[in-house]
Design an enzyme around this catalytic site. Structure first.
Site, mmCIF file in Angstrom:
data_model
loop_
_atom_site.group_PDB
_atom_site.id
_atom_site.type_symbol
_atom_site.label_atom_id
_atom_site.label_comp_id
_atom_site.label_asym_id
_atom_site.label_seq_id
_atom_site.Cartn_x
_atom_site.Cartn_y
_atom_site.Cartn_z
ATOM 1 N N GLY A 80 60.301 15.789 43.723
ATOM 2 C CA GLY A 80 61.294 16.560 44.469
ATOM 3 C C GLY A 80 62.704 16.057 44.215
ATOM 4 C CB ILE B 148 58.466 7.099 44.278
ATOM 5 C CG1 ILE B 148 57.089 6.446 44.252
ATOM 6 C CG2 ILE B 148 59.134 7.013 42.902
ATOM 7 C CD1 ILE B 148 56.057 7.124 43.411
ATOM 8 C CB VAL C 103 72.818 8.685 39.111
ATOM 9 C CG1 VAL C 103 73.315 7.376 39.639
ATOM 10 C CG2 VAL C 103 71.564 8.517 38.271
ATOM 11 C CE LYS D 64 81.840 17.890 33.853
ATOM 12 N NZ LYS D 64 80.496 17.360 33.589
ATOM 13 C CB VAL E 137 50.546 12.173 42.945
ATOM 14 C CG1 VAL E 137 49.365 12.357 41.995
ATOM 15 C CG2 VAL E 137 51.043 13.507 43.461
HETATM 16 C C1 LIG Z 1 72.973 6.880 35.017
HETATM 17 C C2 LIG Z 1 72.611 8.332 34.992
HETATM 18 C C3 LIG Z 1 73.600 9.292 35.163
HETATM 19 C C4 LIG Z 1 73.271 10.655 35.092
HETATM 20 N N1 LIG Z 1 74.271 11.582 35.193
HETATM 21 C C5 LIG Z 1 73.967 12.892 35.035
HETATM 22 C C6 LIG Z 1 74.973 13.889 35.126
HETATM 23 O O1 LIG Z 1 76.148 13.618 35.411
HETATM 24 N N2 LIG Z 1 74.608 15.174 34.924
HETATM 25 C C7 LIG Z 1 73.322 15.541 34.642
HETATM 26 O O2 LIG Z 1 73.052 16.719 34.418
HETATM 27 N N3 LIG Z 1 72.347 14.613 34.628
HETATM 28 C C8 LIG Z 1 72.628 13.319 34.809
HETATM 29 N N4 LIG Z 1 71.633 12.403 34.787
HETATM 30 C C9 LIG Z 1 70.260 12.876 34.737
HETATM 31 C C10 LIG Z 1 69.884 13.381 36.138
HETATM 32 O O3 LIG Z 1 70.031 12.330 37.067
HETATM 33 C C11 LIG Z 1 68.459 13.898 36.172
HETATM 34 O O4 LIG Z 1 68.255 14.780 35.115
HETATM 35 C C12 LIG Z 1 68.199 14.667 37.446
HETATM 36 O O5 LIG Z 1 68.556 13.905 38.557
HETATM 37 C C13 LIG Z 1 66.765 15.086 37.546
HETATM 38 O O6 LIG Z 1 65.933 13.968 37.745
HETATM 39 P P1 LIG Z 1 64.410 14.230 38.052
HETATM 40 O O7 LIG Z 1 64.300 15.212 39.159
HETATM 41 O O8 LIG Z 1 63.737 14.557 36.783
HETATM 42 O O9 LIG Z 1 63.863 12.805 38.482
HETATM 43 P P2 LIG Z 1 64.042 11.967 39.833
HETATM 44 O O10 LIG Z 1 65.339 12.218 40.503
HETATM 45 O O11 LIG Z 1 63.698 10.571 39.479
HETATM 46 O O12 LIG Z 1 62.915 12.540 40.814
HETATM 47 C C14 LIG Z 1 61.570 12.173 40.659
HETATM 48 C C15 LIG Z 1 60.781 12.726 41.820
HETATM 49 O O13 LIG Z 1 59.397 12.492 41.572
HETATM 50 C C16 LIG Z 1 58.796 11.975 42.725
HETATM 51 N N5 LIG Z 1 57.627 11.179 42.345
HETATM 52 C C17 LIG Z 1 57.528 10.231 41.383
HETATM 53 N N6 LIG Z 1 56.273 9.732 41.345
HETATM 54 C C18 LIG Z 1 55.574 10.401 42.283
HETATM 55 C C19 LIG Z 1 54.233 10.336 42.769
HETATM 56 N N7 LIG Z 1 53.357 9.465 42.260
HETATM 57 N N8 LIG Z 1 53.878 11.162 43.773
HETATM 58 C C20 LIG Z 1 54.742 12.035 44.311
HETATM 59 N N9 LIG Z 1 56.011 12.136 43.907
HETATM 60 C C21 LIG Z 1 56.419 11.327 42.919
HETATM 61 C C22 LIG Z 1 59.876 11.163 43.412
HETATM 62 O O14 LIG Z 1 59.587 11.010 44.778
HETATM 63 C C23 LIG Z 1 61.082 12.093 43.165
HETATM 64 O O15 LIG Z 1 61.113 13.082 44.172
HETATM 65 C C24 LIG Z 1 71.930 11.042 34.884
HETATM 66 C C25 LIG Z 1 70.935 10.083 34.758
HETATM 67 C C26 LIG Z 1 71.257 8.741 34.795
HETATM 68 C C27 LIG Z 1 70.176 7.711 34.624
#
Ligand SMILES: Cc1cc2nc3c(=O)[nH]c(=O)nc-3n(C[C@H](O)[C@H](O)[C@H](O)COP(=O)(O)OP(=O)(O)OC[C@H]3O[C@@H](n4cnc5c(N)ncnc54)[C@H](O)[C@@H]3O)c2cc1C
Length: 497
Positions: free
Chosen positions: A11, A41, A46, A77, A184
């Site tokens: 999420g 987790i 960011v 932006k 999970v």
């Molecule tokens: C330093 C940095 C700066 C960034 N800046 C930008 C930016 O300016 N612009 C941009 O477009 N992108 C940026 N990004 C990338 C951006 O942060 C991600 O693409 C975006 O936040 C999406 O992340 P996500 O949802 O894939 O993962 P996450 O935010 O890590 O979410 C993972 C989810 O999975 C869940 N989860 C994990 N394991 C389990 C489990 N076993 N059971 C149930 N739930 C689980 C967690 O609870 C969480 O809800 C940046 C990344 C970094 C590292």
């Protein structure tokens, strides 16, 4: 084949964007979507800058700026400023705008000026002079006029990622997405497919399609289906960041662009939100340890108290983003680095292409085409990001010297760099790589001209009289006059709610 039941694991921004777009497109077909997110987790915390693609996301869902921007601490932006990427003789900074039709004439003038400069003439080539969004950005203006009508430029957003997640979760649930807070623990395979997953307290979940939005670890696609991860560290060495949020200083006006400023062994982002500034130093652990990076960031910000968040990743991507009955979206697909903020764009394009492809077929050949398209998107982005480092002219640290001399580049990037520096036809060269060309022609010109990456042909005496430069400045200044200060615009929006 549209799946009848979908389970999304995760999420974060990726999970909730997926839930919203899929429910929006498929709710009339009776598709059931469940999203499981772990409170243990958490999200990456960011990711606060977007490209203009996010506008289309909200437009698709029928959500207006006044509905979401105040709740997510969001600002406009207008583009990205790049100070400190050149050596002493180069530009102090340059601006990367989001090009659209409003720039069509000035962009032609800019590119012609660059062509003359490539031939050795002394012509004005700083992108900042030619694109109206640079004028808006440097004056802290919104892309709107006093009557709250857009002035026609393209733009993205800055936002608080946690607040955006909350907003998107509420919107998805209103459309019928079921949210489960749980972790999970076990994923069961059924042949090539994922059969079911077990969550700690809610037990077993079955689905036709499982979507991996679990972040960097890729619980389903990498850990369960063993999808190969391709490491890009040789292309892009940055693999760590330290982030520190700071309050606005009293003297600060609310900025409307991202600053990406070169530091000693990497670069730092500054993202102005309505209530605070997000800052972070992106660096490579080959050159700097985390204590030194935090110290350098703190000194740059003159902040020695606010908490710091350290992050690390391996730059790269998986090979198959859609494999069997599993789709990876977000960090589980891989991650390059935050420069140019391209990641949410990738998230959005992955979901949209998946929805489009599923409407036709889920046969293997369609999966293959889907995966090739997404890989081209990531690799084309990688090349554009790497070009920032390849063209830098700083010599003050090993990091910057190694960045410009790094020969581990794709053949497409090599040919683009060579054609710019020689008398080859640059536009033809760019066009020949169209299948991996994620960034448009204007972006490449802005990058190379902004970095002062011109051939060393010494015809400095040959100054061309450039009326078009003056014409571009007048045009941009006229549009600037129509725009309103961002803080004034956002206050008016909030008062009207
Ligand atoms: C330093 C940095 C700066 C960034 N800046 C930008 C930016 O300016 N612009 C941009 O477009 N992108 C940026 N990004 C990338 C951006 O942060 C991600 O693409 C975006 O936040 C999406 O992340 P996500 O949802 O894939 O993962 P996450 O935010 O890590 O979410 C993972 C989810 O999975 C869940 N989860 C994990 N394991 C389990 C489990 N076993 N059971 C149930 N739930 C689980 C967690 O609870 C969480 O809800 C940046 C990344 C970094 C590292």
């Amino acid at each position: 084949m549209i799946p009848k039941s979908i389970v999304i694991v995760g999420g974060g921004t990726a999970g909730w964007m997926t839930a919203n777009l899929m429910m929006h497109h498929w709710q009339d077909l009776g598709v059931k979507i469940t999203l499981i997110e772990s409170s243990e987790i958490g999200t990456i915390g960011v990711g606060e800058g977007s490209t203009p693609f996010l506008r289309h996301f909200f437009e698709t869902l029928g959500i207006q700026e006044k509905q979401w921007m105040p709740l997510c601490d969001a600002t406009f932006k207008c583009g990205i400023g790049f100070p400190n990427w050149c050596g002493e003789d180069g530009n102090k900074q340059y601006f990367h705008p989001f090009y659209n039709e409003i720039d069509s004439q000035t962009a032609v003038d800019f590119m012609q000026s660059c062509q003359h400069r490539r031939q050795g003439f002394d012509t004005p080539c700083l992108p900042d002079d030619y694109f109206v969004t640079a004028y808006l950005a440097y004056q802290n203006k919104a892309p709107y006029d006093g009557q709250q009508k857009t002035i026609g430029v393209d733009y993205g957003y800055h936002f608080d990622s946690a607040k955006l997640g909350t907003f998107m979760a509420q919107h998805a649930m209103k459309m019928g997405v079921k949210r489960v807070i749980d972790t999970v623990e076990t994923v069961h395979k059924d042949g090539e497919n994922i059969g079911s997953i077990d969550a700690k307290t809610h037990g077993r979940f079955d689905a036709d399609l499982f979507i991996d939005c679990s972040g960097l670890n890729g619980l389903l696609i990498q850990q369960t289906l063993n999808e190969e991860f391709i490491n890009y560290q040789d292309y892009l060495p940055n693999n760590r960041a330290v982030a520190i949020a700071t309050p606005h200083k009293e003297s600060d006006e609310l900025g409307s662009y991202t600053v990406s400023k070169g530091l000693s062994a990497g670069w730092m982002w500054q993202i102005p939100l309505q209530s605070r500034v997000g800052n972070g130093y992106v660096y490579s652990d080959q050159y700097l340890d985390k204590e030194a990076a935090e110290q350098e960031l703190r000194e740059t910000l003159d902040d020695f108290e606010s908490p710091a968040l350290h992050l690390k990743w391996t730059p790269g991507r998986i090979q198959n983003h859609w494999k069997a009955n599993c789709l990876a979206v977000g960090m589980s697909q891989g991650f390059l680095e935050p420069l140019e903020a391209p990641m949410l764009n990738l998230v959005q394009q992955t979901i949209e292409l998946f929805i489009e492809t599923c409407g036709v077929s889920a046969e293997q050949q369609h999966k293959n085409t889907f995966n090739i398209t997404i890989n081209n998107l990531v690799d084309g982005t990688r090349d554009y990001l790497q070009a920032h480092y390849a063209t830098n002219s700083r010599t003050d640290s090993q990091y910057w010297r190694d960045s410009s001399s790094n020969q581990h580049r794709s053949s497409a990037l090599n040919s683009i760099l060579t054609s710019w520096r020689t008398q080859q036809n640059f536009d033809t060269s760019l066009a020949s790589h169209h299948e991996v060309m994620v960034y448009g022609k204007t972006s490449w010109y802005c990058l190379f001209a902004g970095m002062d990456y011109f051939p060393n042909i010494d015809k400095r005496g040959l100054k061309l009289i450039n009326r078009k430069h003056q014409r571009a400045i007048s045009y941009c200044q006229q549009l600037l006059q129509r725009s309103v200060h961002q803080y004034r615009f956002l206050n008016a929006v909030e008062e009207a709610i």
